[in-house]
Write a protein that holds these residues in place. Structure first.
Motif, PDB file in Angstrom:
ATOM      1  N   SER A  60      -8.647  13.746  30.740  1.00 48.73           N
ATOM      2  CA  SER A  60      -7.264  14.834  30.782  1.00 48.73           C
ATOM      3  C   SER A  60      -6.826  15.532  29.714  1.00 48.73           C
ATOM      4  O   SER A  60      -6.364  16.415  29.474  1.00 48.73           O
ATOM      5  CB  SER A  60      -6.205  13.761  31.046  1.00 48.73           C
ATOM      6  OG  SER A  60      -6.329  12.624  29.860  1.00 48.73           O
ATOM      7  N   TRP A  61      -7.961  15.195  28.179  1.00 54.12           N
ATOM      8  CA  TRP A  61      -7.756  16.073  27.212  1.00 54.12           C
ATOM      9  C   TRP A  61      -8.190  17.842  27.344  1.00 54.12           C
ATOM     10  O   TRP A  61      -7.990  18.362  26.725  1.00 54.12           O
ATOM     11  CB  TRP A  61      -8.535  15.467  25.985  1.00 54.12           C
ATOM     12  CG  TRP A  61      -9.695  15.038  26.359  1.00 54.12           C
ATOM     13  CD1 TRP A  61     -10.089  13.644  26.712  1.00 54.12           C
ATOM     14  CD2 TRP A  61     -11.042  15.432  26.505  1.00 54.12           C
ATOM     15  NE1 TRP A  61     -11.367  13.367  27.021  1.00 54.12           N
ATOM     16  CE2 TRP A  61     -12.093  14.500  26.933  1.00 54.12           C
ATOM     17  CE3 TRP A  61     -11.639  16.908  26.414  1.00 54.12           C
ATOM     18  CZ2 TRP A  61     -13.486  14.689  27.120  1.00 54.12           C
ATOM     19  CZ3 TRP A  61     -12.853  17.072  26.736  1.00 54.12           C
ATOM     20  CH2 TRP A  61     -13.765  16.346  27.086  1.00 54.12           C
ATOM     21  N   VAL A  62      -9.031  17.729  28.353  1.00 50.40           N
ATOM     22  CA  VAL A  62      -9.189  19.293  28.631  1.00 50.40           C
ATOM     23  C   VAL A  62      -8.137  20.199  28.752  1.00 50.40           C
ATOM     24  O   VAL A  62      -7.968  21.327  28.408  1.00 50.40           O
ATOM     25  CB  VAL A  62     -10.029  19.370  29.810  1.00 50.40           C
ATOM     26  CG1 VAL A  62     -10.349  20.744  30.217  1.00 50.40           C
ATOM     27  CG2 VAL A  62     -11.532  18.691  29.687  1.00 50.40           C
ATOM     28  N   TYR A  63      -6.962  19.699  29.533  1.00 57.30           N
ATOM     29  CA  TYR A  63      -5.851  20.229  29.537  1.00 57.30           C
ATOM     30  C   TYR A  63      -5.048  20.585  28.062  1.00 57.30           C
ATOM     31  O   TYR A  63      -4.606  21.670  27.988  1.00 57.30           O
ATOM     32  CB  TYR A  63      -4.596  19.322  30.185  1.00 57.30           C
ATOM     33  CG  TYR A  63      -3.290  19.954  30.410  1.00 57.30           C
ATOM     34  CD1 TYR A  63      -2.803  21.023  31.006  1.00 57.30           C
ATOM     35  CD2 TYR A  63      -2.442  19.554  29.167  1.00 57.30           C
ATOM     36  CE1 TYR A  63      -1.558  21.451  31.153  1.00 57.30           C
ATOM     37  CE2 TYR A  63      -1.159  20.190  29.248  1.00 57.30           C
ATOM     38  CZ  TYR A  63      -0.855  21.044  30.259  1.00 57.30           C
ATOM     39  OH  TYR A  63       0.494  21.808  30.356  1.00 57.30           O
ATOM     40  N   VAL A  64      -5.269  19.718  27.298  1.00 60.20           N
ATOM     41  CA  VAL A  64      -4.835  20.240  25.875  1.00 60.20           C
ATOM     42  C   VAL A  64      -5.453  21.235  25.220  1.00 60.20           C
ATOM     43  O   VAL A  64      -4.923  22.047  24.705  1.00 60.20           O
ATOM     44  CB  VAL A  64      -4.971  19.104  24.927  1.00 60.20           C
ATOM     45  CG1 VAL A  64      -4.531  19.173  23.467  1.00 60.20           C
ATOM     46  CG2 VAL A  64      -4.169  17.532  25.543  1.00 60.20           C
ATOM     47  N   SER A  65      -6.639  21.353  25.563  1.00 61.64           N
ATOM     48  CA  SER A  65      -7.510  22.538  24.847  1.00 61.64           C
ATOM     49  C   SER A  65      -7.287  23.974  25.400  1.00 61.64           C
ATOM     50  O   SER A  65      -7.124  24.847  24.748  1.00 61.64           O
ATOM     51  CB  SER A  65      -8.993  22.472  24.878  1.00 61.64           C
ATOM     52  OG  SER A  65      -9.476  22.274  26.299  1.00 61.64           O
ATOM     53  N   LEU A  66      -7.027  23.810  26.882  1.00 58.47           N
ATOM     54  CA  LEU A  66      -6.785  24.879  27.443  1.00 58.47           C
ATOM     55  C   LEU A  66      -5.335  25.510  27.358  1.00 58.47           C
ATOM     56  O   LEU A  66      -5.054  26.425  27.109  1.00 58.47           O
ATOM     57  CB  LEU A  66      -6.794  24.701  28.996  1.00 58.47           C
ATOM     58  CG  LEU A  66      -8.325  24.312  29.607  1.00 58.47           C
ATOM     59  CD1 LEU A  66      -8.297  24.011  31.012  1.00 58.47           C
ATOM     60  CD2 LEU A  66      -9.222  25.517  29.203  1.00 58.47           C
ATOM     61  N   SER A  67      -4.364  24.430  27.394  1.00 58.47           N
ATOM     62  CA  SER A  67      -3.098  24.763  27.152  1.00 58.47           C
ATOM     63  C   SER A  67      -2.424  24.872  25.829  1.00 58.47           C
ATOM     64  O   SER A  67      -2.056  26.098  25.348  1.00 58.47           O
ATOM     65  CB  SER A  67      -2.150  23.936  27.830  1.00 58.47           C
ATOM     66  OG  SER A  67      -0.738  24.244  27.945  1.00 58.47           O
ATOM     67  N   VAL A  68      -2.630  24.031  24.860  1.00 55.12           N
ATOM     68  CA  VAL A  68      -1.993  24.022  23.676  1.00 55.12           C
ATOM     69  C   VAL A  68      -2.799  24.922  22.732  1.00 55.12           C
ATOM     70  O   VAL A  68      -2.174  25.596  21.975  1.00 55.12           O
ATOM     71  CB  VAL A  68      -1.908  22.341  23.091  1.00 55.12           C
ATOM     72  CG1 VAL A  68      -1.380  22.622  21.794  1.00 55.12           C
ATOM     73  CG2 VAL A  68      -1.189  21.553  23.994  1.00 55.12           C
ATOM     74  N   PHE A  69      -4.070  24.750  22.827  1.00 56.45           N
ATOM     75  CA  PHE A  69      -4.777  25.829  22.019  1.00 56.45           C
ATOM     76  C   PHE A  69      -5.690  26.918  22.382  1.00 56.45           C
ATOM     77  O   PHE A  69      -6.093  27.833  21.735  1.00 56.45           O
ATOM     78  CB  PHE A  69      -5.748  24.871  21.418  1.00 56.45           C
ATOM     79  CG  PHE A  69      -5.425  23.496  20.433  1.00 56.45           C
ATOM     80  CD1 PHE A  69      -4.457  23.892  19.134  1.00 56.45           C
ATOM     81  CD2 PHE A  69      -5.503  22.333  20.994  1.00 56.45           C
ATOM     82  CE1 PHE A  69      -4.044  22.640  18.755  1.00 56.45           C
ATOM     83  CE2 PHE A  69      -4.932  21.151  20.069  1.00 56.45           C
ATOM     84  CZ  PHE A  69      -3.929  21.413  18.955  1.00 56.45           C
ATOM     85  N   GLY A  70      -5.602  26.768  23.825  1.00 54.89           N
ATOM     86  CA  GLY A  70      -6.304  28.008  24.610  1.00 54.89           C
ATOM     87  C   GLY A  70      -5.134  28.964  24.729  1.00 54.89           C
ATOM     88  O   GLY A  70      -5.974  30.088  25.283  1.00 54.89           O
ATOM     89  N   GLY A  71      -4.119  28.665  24.895  1.00 53.49           N
ATOM     90  CA  GLY A  71      -3.065  29.708  25.233  1.00 53.49           C
ATOM     91  C   GLY A  71      -2.864  29.901  26.591  1.00 53.49           C
ATOM     92  O   GLY A  71      -2.302  31.012  27.105  1.00 53.49           O
ATOM     93  N   MET A  72      -3.535  29.131  27.663  1.00 47.87           N
ATOM     94  CA  MET A  72      -3.252  29.300  29.040  1.00 47.87           C
ATOM     95  C   MET A  72      -1.796  28.799  29.408  1.00 47.87           C
ATOM     96  O   MET A  72      -1.555  27.635  29.000  1.00 47.87           O
ATOM     97  CB  MET A  72      -4.349  28.951  29.704  1.00 47.87           C
ATOM     98  CG  MET A  72      -4.538  28.726  31.031  1.00 47.87           C
ATOM     99  SD  MET A  72      -6.120  27.797  32.200  1.00 47.87           S
ATOM    100  CE  MET A  72      -7.242  29.005  31.772  1.00 47.87           C
ATOM    101  N   PRO A  73      -1.446  29.424  30.399  1.00 48.01           N
ATOM    102  CA  PRO A  73      -0.132  28.841  30.860  1.00 48.01           C
ATOM    103  C   PRO A  73      -0.089  27.468  31.435  1.00 48.01           C
ATOM    104  O   PRO A  73      -1.187  27.134  31.879  1.00 48.01           O
ATOM    105  CB  PRO A  73       0.133  29.796  31.861  1.00 48.01           C
ATOM    106  CG  PRO A  73      -0.473  31.081  31.724  1.00 48.01           C
ATOM    107  CD  PRO A  73      -1.799  30.722  31.087  1.00 48.01           C
ATOM    108  N   MET A  74       0.845  26.580  31.410  1.00 44.77           N
ATOM    109  CA  MET A  74       0.673  25.465  31.827  1.00 44.77           C
ATOM    110  C   MET A  74       0.333  25.074  33.023  1.00 44.77           C
ATOM    111  O   MET A  74      -0.423  24.044  33.269  1.00 44.77           O
ATOM    112  CB  MET A  74       2.103  24.592  31.465  1.00 44.77           C
ATOM    113  CG  MET A  74       2.549  24.467  30.068  1.00 44.77           C
ATOM    114  SD  MET A  74       4.198  23.812  29.886  1.00 44.77           S
ATOM    115  CE  MET A  74       4.068  22.218  30.458  1.00 44.77           C
TER     116      MET A  74
END
Length: 506
Positions: free
Chosen positions: A66-80
């Motif tokens: 589930s940590w993939v979501y953290v990299s995409l959203s929090v640090f990758g700037g992708m919308p939630m």
């Protein structure tokens, strides 16, 4: 097939994550995967098997990565919403591999219980191997990683590697379920007052379970490699620089000051900084700063390794460089992370939605010589590369020490850092070498040749981990043969299962 079976499979997958670090309840994997095996034995079509295996996998990966979501959203700037959708799609892709194993098991498994258990174990091991090589591979959460010390199955790692330990883990799970299933009728018969010994008593599964556990525990006592030279001092620096400010120009001076202070205060024969510890192209790094790092390393007649990007802005590599009394040397990361370090063909649109600096690296050579530093032959691997045991052994038996430079700040305060450390434990076991890990935010650690974590820094702290470590020489069976024996065994078991599908016990 009923809905409760799919729900049960998904819940078993979720529960399996607790067998891995940080909880590391390794026997739980035998029960949860055994539960999946039990469910598969109660459906009749390949489609139902695929659904059950896929449900298990979706729960397993949905909770475990589930940590993939953290990299995409929090640090990758992708919308939630987009990040959640991309993470779900990724987990669904990973779930295809247990779905394939489930479908093939239900369609082709032989009748006898021991044969079925062996067939299941072979399928599961091969499906995980396939997941680890297809599209550059993603072997994270291979079930063998849950069996690092103190699991007795860790004893098989120097022989058969992660594929072999995965096969034996799946076999043990299936055998335990066969054992439990065989004991239930016996208990009912006793309650009914019957004294006869049931013909179905699972003697073979019981014997096989005992041999696996005892054999693994015995193998743990074997020293496959020998100490080479005298122990020497190390300092592993953890700068704890937040990912969202790491590449900002205004924090550049602070990053350099942090690592200078840590190196100054913790002299050692070998000093290791994390992946991209210096957030600048090497060609633009302050020369006086690099000379100062070299001077600090020379205090102990030693060397310092640090992560930095090398290149000209058009072609660049994720690199580890050495400074100190030994000639300057380098290692360039060869196994790049899809979407993080290179863009797979056809996915440029996806990368446009992310805000990841320098996400199109040039890979280094597949086989690179160890760095001759600090009196050792040091095999460097960078972050994600230590997932691939068959690639790590390219530097052996010449290498006497493994060193990993990582930056998992991309995944925040998640399961990823602890899971990554557990992967490093398996690499130490497979190779018979100590593994040193220098990370940005955690988990910086010293892993012994026996796979035990000797020391570790708390995550999200700024500190240096110091200690005495030892180089090792020699060759484990895994270093000599790689994954080939385990893969051949799995294929052989599948062939035997197919041949004996309608025959008796064996």
């Amino acid at each position: 097939m009923r809905g409760w079976q799919l729900a049960a499979a998904a819940l078993l997958g979720v529960a399996s994550v607790a067998a891995f670090a940080p909880l590391a309840w390794f026997p739980l994997l035998w029960l949860t995967l055994g539960g999946c095996y039990w469910l598969l034995n109660r459906v009749r079509t390949a489609g139902a098997g695929a659904l059950l295996g896929g449900a298990f996998g979706l729960g397993f990966f949905g909770a475990g990565v589930s940590w993939v979501y953290v990299s995409l959203s929090v640090f990758g700037g992708m919308p939630m919403a987009a990040a959640a959708g991309a993470t779900l799609a990724f987990c669904a892709y990973l779930a295809l591999f247990p779905a394939l194993a489930g479908a093939l098991f239900v369609r082709f498994a032989p009748g006898p219980r021991l044969a079925r258990a062996l067939f299941f174990a072979a399928l599961w091991a091969l499906s995980e191997w396939l997941r680890g090589v297809l599209f550059t591979g993603f072997p994270w959460l291979a079930i063998a990683y849950s069996q690092t010390p103190p699991s007795p199955l860790a004893g098989f790692a120097p022989l058969a590697g992660v594929v072999g330990v995965g096969l034996l883990s799946a076999l043990l799970a299936a055998l335990l379920m066969e054992l439990l299933s065989g004991l239930l009728p016996r208990g009912a018969a006793i309650r009914a007052g019957q004294r006869r010994v049931l013909s179905g008593f699972p003697l073979l599964p019981l014997l096989a379970v005992a041999l696996l556990l005892a054999g693994g525990a015995s193998l743990r006592t074997i020293n496959w490699t020998a100490a080479q030279g005298a122990p020497f001092s190390v300092a592993l620096l953890q700068g704890n620089v937040a990912q969202d400010v790491k590449w900002r120009p205004e924090t550049f001076a602070e990053s350099l000051s942090t690592y200078h202070r840590l190196a100054l205060d913790h002299p050692a024969r070998l000093t290791v900084l994390p992946e991209t510890a210096l957030p600048v192209f090497y060609e633009r790094a302050p020369r006086d700063y690099l000379e100062e790092l070299a001077r600090l390393a020379a205090r102990e007649d030693g060397d310092l390794v640090f992560g930095i990007v090398t290149g000209d802005g058009e072609r660049y590599a994720n690199t580890a460089l050495s400074l100190g009394v030994s000639p300057a040397q380098r290692y360039a990361k060869s196994h790049l992370v899809p979407f993080g370090e290179f863009t797979p063909p056809g996915f440029s649109w996806f990368m446009h939605a992310l805000d990841i600096p320098m996400s199109d690296f040039t890979p280094g050579e597949a086989k690179q010589a160890p760095l001759a530093i600090a009196g050792q032959q040091v095999a460097i691997n960078i972050c994600y590369e230590d997932l691939f045991g068959s690639e790590i052994i390219r530097a052996l038996p010449q290498a006497t020490l493994l060193v990993n430079l990582s930056n998992v700040a991309w995944f925040g305060d998640s399961l990823a850092p602890a899971q990554h450390l557990q992967i490093a434990q398996m690499r130490a076991l497979e190779t018979g070498r100590m593994m040193l890990r220098a990370t940005n935010t955690g988990m910086t650690a010293i892993v012994g040749v026996d796979g035990h974590v000797q020391a570790v820094l708390p995550p999200f702290t700024r500190d240096a981990l110091t200690g005495e470590v030892q180089g090792y020489s020699g060759t484990t069976p895994y270093v000599r043969w790689g994954d080939v024996p385990a893969l051949l065994l799995a294929v052989l078991l599948l062939g035997l299962g197919a041949l004996r599908r309608r025959s008796g016990h064996y």
